[in-house]
Design a protein around this motif. Sequence first.
Motif, PDB file in Angstrom:
ATOM      1  N   ILE A  66       0.840  -1.206   0.000  1.00 43.63           N
ATOM      2  CA  ILE A  66       0.000   0.000   0.000  1.00 43.63           C
ATOM      3  C   ILE A  66       0.869   1.249   0.000  1.00 43.63           C
ATOM      4  O   ILE A  66       0.581   2.223  -0.703  1.00 43.63           O
ATOM      5  N   PHE A  67       1.965   1.231   0.770  1.00 40.99           N
ATOM      6  CA  PHE A  67       2.886   2.372   0.769  1.00 40.99           C
ATOM      7  C   PHE A  67       3.410   2.649  -0.641  1.00 40.99           C
ATOM      8  O   PHE A  67       3.489   3.811  -1.076  1.00 40.99           O
ATOM      9  N   LEU A  75      -0.954   3.435   7.295  1.00 43.37           N
ATOM     10  CA  LEU A  75      -2.348   3.286   6.882  1.00 43.37           C
ATOM     11  C   LEU A  75      -2.825   1.853   7.120  1.00 43.37           C
ATOM     12  O   LEU A  75      -4.018   1.615   7.302  1.00 43.37           O
ATOM     13  N   TRP A  76      -1.893   0.911   7.100  1.00 51.83           N
ATOM     14  CA  TRP A  76      -2.223  -0.507   7.235  1.00 51.83           C
ATOM     15  C   TRP A  76      -1.320  -1.140   8.285  1.00 51.83           C
ATOM     16  O   TRP A  76      -0.140  -0.818   8.321  1.00 51.83           O
ATOM     17  N   TYR A  81      -4.093   1.701  12.978  1.00 46.84           N
ATOM     18  CA  TYR A  81      -3.866   3.131  12.746  1.00 46.84           C
ATOM     19  C   TYR A  81      -5.127   3.985  12.602  1.00 46.84           C
ATOM     20  O   TYR A  81      -5.024   5.214  12.590  1.00 46.84           O
ATOM     21  N   PHE A  82      -6.307   3.377  12.502  1.00 51.16           N
ATOM     22  CA  PHE A  82      -7.478   4.167  12.135  1.00 51.16           C
ATOM     23  C   PHE A  82      -7.796   5.285  13.125  1.00 51.16           C
ATOM     24  O   PHE A  82      -8.339   6.327  12.749  1.00 51.16           O
ATOM     25  N   GLU A  83      -7.438   5.109  14.407  1.00 46.73           N
ATOM     26  CA  GLU A  83      -7.733   6.140  15.403  1.00 46.73           C
ATOM     27  C   GLU A  83      -7.005   7.448  15.093  1.00 46.73           C
ATOM     28  O   GLU A  83      -7.475   8.534  15.455  1.00 46.73           O
ATOM     29  N   SER A  84      -5.874   7.354  14.390  1.00 55.27           N
ATOM     30  CA  SER A  84      -5.096   8.559  14.082  1.00 55.27           C
ATOM     31  C   SER A  84      -5.327   9.034  12.651  1.00 55.27           C
ATOM     32  O   SER A  84      -4.695  10.003  12.213  1.00 55.27           O
ATOM     33  N   TYR A  85      -6.235   8.394  11.922  1.00 58.74           N
ATOM     34  CA  TYR A  85      -6.503   8.797  10.542  1.00 58.74           C
ATOM     35  C   TYR A  85      -7.065  10.219  10.481  1.00 58.74           C
ATOM     36  O   TYR A  85      -7.973  10.584  11.218  1.00 58.74           O
ATOM     37  N   SER A  86      -6.543  11.000   9.545  1.00 56.87           N
ATOM     38  CA  SER A  86      -7.177  12.263   9.162  1.00 56.87           C
ATOM     39  C   SER A  86      -8.195  11.960   8.070  1.00 56.87           C
ATOM     40  O   SER A  86      -8.296  10.814   7.596  1.00 56.87           O
ATOM     41  N   ILE A  93      -7.473   5.459   2.118  1.00 59.04           N
ATOM     42  CA  ILE A  93      -7.633   4.025   2.359  1.00 59.04           C
ATOM     43  C   ILE A  93      -8.946   3.524   1.766  1.00 59.04           C
ATOM     44  O   ILE A  93      -9.033   2.373   1.307  1.00 59.04           O
ATOM     45  N   ILE A  94      -9.971   4.370   1.725  1.00 62.03           N
ATOM     46  CA  ILE A  94     -11.230   3.966   1.097  1.00 62.03           C
ATOM     47  C   ILE A  94     -11.014   3.717  -0.399  1.00 62.03           C
ATOM     48  O   ILE A  94     -11.536   2.747  -0.962  1.00 62.03           O
TER      49      ILE A  94
END
Length: 278
Positions: A66-67, A75-76, A81-86, A93-94
């Motif tokens: 993904i990187f 991101l993965w 990591y989702f708690e820190s997603y902007s 990621i969607i």
Amino acid sequence: MEDREYYNIRKGHVKFGEVSSEMFKKAFLLKYRQLDNAGYFQKYFGFECSDGSIIGTLGDDVATAIFLKVGQDKLWPIFTYFESYSDVDFFTIIEVLHDCCSKPTESFYHNWNDCGTHVTKSDDALGRLEFRNTFNPLLKRYKNLELSEKGEILESIEEGFEHLFAAPIPTSDEENIKSKISAARIKFRRATASLDERRDALRDLADVLEYLKPQIKNLLMNKDTNELFEIANTFGIRHHNVRQKTEYDKPLWHSWIFYCYLSTIHLCLRLIEQENRK
């Protein structure tokens, strides 16, 4: 349970933008889990089997894969990591998940240690369609966004103008008309489009109108033809001079100009088409 608009949404008591970031995160995870548990991501991400890891088409290091695609780490895995997603992280990621979603068409249940369903065959096109149908209602309520068929998050089309995007462009001129209109529509609707990108989209449409001008000048009165270009020439879009009305250089006015240009182009092309049939 059937998806439909309930009373509070139908009556306008719940509006776009009223879904909080926290609720968006929870809804995102719910929808992702549902698809993941149904095996929609096994083809690309693989999964952990009782007999050992099953490697998907992205390989044995999904985070690095993904990187390499998006140029960004952390991101993965999503649950790490989702708690820190902007918002940018979520939208990125969607789009990745959309491209990696494949609907199971053949599978079997692995009983050993209650391992679960193994997908042996899947359909990318159907998976991506279901992904869009799953996430678009949430994106629309959160930020008035939607996933396009290409899996790109765009601003939703203004209500009442959907037909302009669905209507075929009545010309065979790919280079001067079709490609410019397509580019303008994508630039303008991108969720993260800057003011400069929106101006570029408006310039693209203004260029199409300029290209059509010689063909329509005999179909309209001279005054009408000139007024079609007044917005482009004086509202800070095509030229940079003291005549420019830069106080209108704001997103709200850009939207009005965009739909005005797009509908005018369709009108001009249909007038030309009608004239050519005579």
